[in-house]
Scaffold this motif. Structure first.
Motif, PDB file in Angstrom:
ATOM      1  N   ARG A   9       0.863  -1.185   0.000  1.00 50.62           N
ATOM      2  CA  ARG A   9       0.000   0.000   0.000  1.00 50.62           C
ATOM      3  C   ARG A   9       0.901   1.236   0.000  1.00 50.62           C
ATOM      4  N   VAL A  10       0.649   2.152  -0.931  1.00 51.33           N
ATOM      5  CA  VAL A  10       1.503   3.325  -1.102  1.00 51.33           C
ATOM      6  C   VAL A  10       0.654   4.590  -1.001  1.00 51.33           C
ATOM      7  N   ALA A  11       1.032   5.490  -0.113  1.00 51.17           N
ATOM      8  CA  ALA A  11       0.408   6.810  -0.035  1.00 51.17           C
ATOM      9  C   ALA A  11       1.149   7.735  -0.995  1.00 51.17           C
ATOM     10  N   VAL A  12       0.410   8.410  -1.856  1.00 47.01           N
ATOM     11  CA  VAL A  12       1.054   9.245  -2.876  1.00 47.01           C
ATOM     12  C   VAL A  12       0.654  10.701  -2.708  1.00 47.01           C
ATOM     13  N   ASP A  13       1.659  11.566  -2.749  1.00 45.91           N
ATOM     14  CA  ASP A  13       1.469  13.006  -2.699  1.00 45.91           C
ATOM     15  C   ASP A  13       0.646  13.440  -3.908  1.00 45.91           C
ATOM     16  N   THR A  14      -0.433  14.139  -3.672  1.00 43.94           N
ATOM     17  CA  THR A  14      -1.341  14.543  -4.750  1.00 43.94           C
ATOM     18  C   THR A  14      -0.874  15.799  -5.489  1.00 43.94           C
ATOM     19  N   SER A  15       0.320  16.291  -5.176  1.00 43.32           N
ATOM     20  CA  SER A  15       0.780  17.552  -5.763  1.00 43.32           C
ATOM     21  C   SER A  15       1.152  17.438  -7.231  1.00 43.32           C
ATOM     22  N   SER A  16       1.464  16.233  -7.724  1.00 35.71           N
ATOM     23  CA  SER A  16       1.864  16.078  -9.125  1.00 35.71           C
ATOM     24  C   SER A  16       1.475  14.709  -9.647  1.00 35.71           C
ATOM     25  N   ARG A  17       0.674  14.676 -10.714  1.00 37.56           N
ATOM     26  CA  ARG A  17       0.287  13.393 -11.307  1.00 37.56           C
ATOM     27  C   ARG A  17       1.457  12.712 -12.008  1.00 37.56           C
ATOM     28  N   THR A  18       2.442  13.472 -12.460  1.00 41.26           N
ATOM     29  CA  THR A  18       3.596  12.851 -13.106  1.00 41.26           C
ATOM     30  C   THR A  18       4.379  11.994 -12.132  1.00 41.26           C
ATOM     31  N   SER A  19       4.643  12.515 -10.953  1.00 44.93           N
ATOM     32  CA  SER A  19       5.400  11.744  -9.968  1.00 44.93           C
ATOM     33  C   SER A  19       4.625  10.518  -9.513  1.00 44.93           C
ATOM     34  N   VAL A  20       3.305  10.640  -9.409  1.00 46.70           N
ATOM     35  CA  VAL A  20       2.484   9.480  -9.058  1.00 46.70           C
ATOM     36  C   VAL A  20       2.575   8.427 -10.167  1.00 46.70           C
ATOM     37  N   ALA A  21       2.462   8.869 -11.413  1.00 47.22           N
ATOM     38  CA  ALA A  21       2.559   7.922 -12.528  1.00 47.22           C
ATOM     39  C   ALA A  21       3.940   7.291 -12.593  1.00 47.22           C
ATOM     40  N   LEU A  22       4.980   8.080 -12.347  1.00 43.22           N
ATOM     41  CA  LEU A  22       6.340   7.532 -12.345  1.00 43.22           C
ATOM     42  C   LEU A  22       6.493   6.471 -11.263  1.00 43.22           C
ATOM     43  N   THR A  23       5.924   6.713 -10.090  1.00 42.96           N
ATOM     44  CA  THR A  23       5.948   5.720  -9.021  1.00 42.96           C
ATOM     45  C   THR A  23       5.280   4.426  -9.472  1.00 42.96           C
ATOM     46  N   LYS A  24       4.129   4.542 -10.085  1.00 41.37           N
ATOM     47  CA  LYS A  24       3.397   3.349 -10.532  1.00 41.37           C
ATOM     48  C   LYS A  24       4.166   2.600 -11.614  1.00 41.37           C
ATOM     49  N   VAL A  25       4.768   3.324 -12.536  1.00 45.22           N
ATOM     50  CA  VAL A  25       5.561   2.689 -13.595  1.00 45.22           C
ATOM     51  C   VAL A  25       6.743   1.940 -13.004  1.00 45.22           C
ATOM     52  N   TYR A  54      -2.799   2.154  -4.158  1.00 44.67           N
ATOM     53  CA  TYR A  54      -2.345   3.548  -4.054  1.00 44.67           C
ATOM     54  C   TYR A  54      -3.417   4.396  -3.385  1.00 44.67           C
ATOM     55  N   VAL A  55      -2.970   5.221  -2.418  1.00 46.49           N
ATOM     56  CA  VAL A  55      -3.875   6.063  -1.644  1.00 46.49           C
ATOM     57  C   VAL A  55      -3.439   7.521  -1.786  1.00 46.49           C
ATOM     58  N   PRO A  56      -4.221   8.378  -2.435  1.00 47.18           N
ATOM     59  CA  PRO A  56      -3.864   9.794  -2.543  1.00 47.18           C
ATOM     60  C   PRO A  56      -3.955  10.483  -1.183  1.00 47.18           C
ATOM     61  N   MET A  57      -2.923  11.264  -0.844  1.00 44.28           N
ATOM     62  CA  MET A  57      -2.894  11.976   0.429  1.00 44.28           C
ATOM     63  C   MET A  57      -2.130  13.272   0.279  1.00 44.28           C
ATOM     64  N   SER A  74       4.401  11.609   8.126  1.00 40.05           N
ATOM     65  CA  SER A  74       3.968  10.808   9.273  1.00 40.05           C
ATOM     66  C   SER A  74       2.564  10.255   9.059  1.00 40.05           C
ATOM     67  N   ASP A  75       1.660  11.105   8.570  1.00 39.66           N
ATOM     68  CA  ASP A  75       0.303  10.638   8.298  1.00 39.66           C
ATOM     69  C   ASP A  75       0.293   9.583   7.189  1.00 39.66           C
ATOM     70  N   MET A  76       1.099   9.790   6.180  1.00 43.38           N
ATOM     71  CA  MET A  76       1.141   8.867   5.050  1.00 43.38           C
ATOM     72  C   MET A  76       1.625   7.490   5.483  1.00 43.38           C
ATOM     73  N   LEU A  77       2.644   7.474   6.333  1.00 43.03           N
ATOM     74  CA  LEU A  77       3.202   6.186   6.745  1.00 43.03           C
ATOM     75  C   LEU A  77       2.362   5.505   7.829  1.00 43.03           C
ATOM     76  N   GLU A  78       1.452   6.240   8.435  1.00 41.53           N
ATOM     77  CA  GLU A  78       0.461   5.596   9.298  1.00 41.53           C
ATOM     78  C   GLU A  78      -0.576   4.846   8.474  1.00 41.53           C
ATOM     79  N   ALA A  79      -0.808   5.328   7.253  1.00 38.26           N
ATOM     80  CA  ALA A  79      -1.854   4.756   6.407  1.00 38.26           C
ATOM     81  C   ALA A  79      -1.322   3.754   5.393  1.00 38.26           C
TER      82      ALA A  79
END
Length: 274
Positions: free
Chosen positions: A104-120, A132-135, A140-145
């Motif tokens: 399970r990966v929490a992804v910063d919603t600030s950029s769709r490119t970085s999220v897509a790069l992570t998924k690739v 994948y969980v947008p946050m 700290s909050d991301m790693l709790e989830a």
């Protein structure tokens, strides 16, 4: 890479050029000196918001995450981009445990490119797709989830803990042997003149030559980071957009499209230049 030349079309000469600018340190060399020009208005925001404003027609050009280019009929300012040719430091996947066990990966919603790069890259590395969980960018909050967390931009760059991290610029270079392009100037075709294109290219040249001053003056994370800022801008960020970067863009677009992360593989078109 072929860049077409031509004459200006589009908006009136008298209009102010509205530029949507990413509000991170790595964008500062691209706009060096432009804030003092009356014919230019800089509007800073998160990468995702810059893209939204470009799509809505609220800015003429946006320094948009590269994946957003497929969502409009846009052209690119030639020769100017935010990229990396190895470790980038500001796009990182933090993982307290072994990365092979990430489910399970929490992804910063600030950029769709970085999220897509992570998924690739995780699809390539793990042979599967985690959840994948947008946050928002609170580690700290991301790693709790989640088991891992994607942070980008200044929050990733200035993180001072000891958590293991996968540098996505370094991982992309390892997997593909190509540069990665995170963002570039893009906008509707004809919206900028060749002279304005040249001015944006010149701003970057001046910015790269003034990295020391930019590093000293940037206060996005408070004082005391001047040496870190300069090292990052000089060694981690690559600002060109040449043939190798175009090849990296094409490879990213192809991989993202194959995973259903973008609607098409767009052709790279460029604004007319002198």
């Amino acid at each position: 890479m072929t860049v077409p030349k031509g004459s200006r079309t589009g908006k009136s000469v008298s209009q102010i050029l509205r530029l949507g600018v990413v509000s991170y340190l790595n964008a500062e060399p691209l706009v060096f000196g432009l804030d003092r020009e009356p014919a230019v208005r800089l509007e800073r925001d998160l990468p995702s918001r810059v893209a939204q404003r470009l799509h809505a027609g609220e800015v003429d050009l946006g320094m948009i995450p590269s994946i957003e280019y497929a969502l409009g009929d846009y052209a690119i300012v030639p020769g100017v981009a935010i990229g990396s040719r190895g470790p980038v430091r500001s796009v990182s996947l933090f993982h307290p445990g072994p990365i092979e066990r990430v489910r399970r990966v929490a992804v910063d919603t600030s950029s769709r490119t970085s999220v897509a790069l992570t998924k690739v890259l995780l699809h390539e590395r793990l042979g599967r797709d985690p959840e994948y969980v947008p946050m928002g960018p609170s580690l700290s909050d991301m790693l709790e989830a989640a088991d891992a967390a994607l942070l980008i931009g200044d929050p990733a760059l200035y993180f001072e803990g000891e958590l293991p991290r996968l540098d996505l610029g370094e991982e992309w270079a390892r997997v593909t042997g190509l540069p990665f392009v995170y963002a570039f100037w893009a906008g509707p075709r004809g919206v900028v003149s060749p002279a304005e294109v040249r001015r944006l290219q010149e701003a970057l040249r001046q910015g790269v030559a003034s990295v020391g001053a930019i590093a000293q003056g940037y206060n996005g994370h408070g004082p005391g980071h001047e040496a870190q800022n300069e090292s990052y801008l000089r060694t981690n960020i690559a600002y060109g957009l040449g043939d190798a970067e175009a090849a990296g863009l094409g490879e990213f677009f192809s991989r993202a499209h194959a995973l259903g992360l973008m609607p098409r593989v767009p052709e790279l078109r460029f604004h007319a230049h002198e």
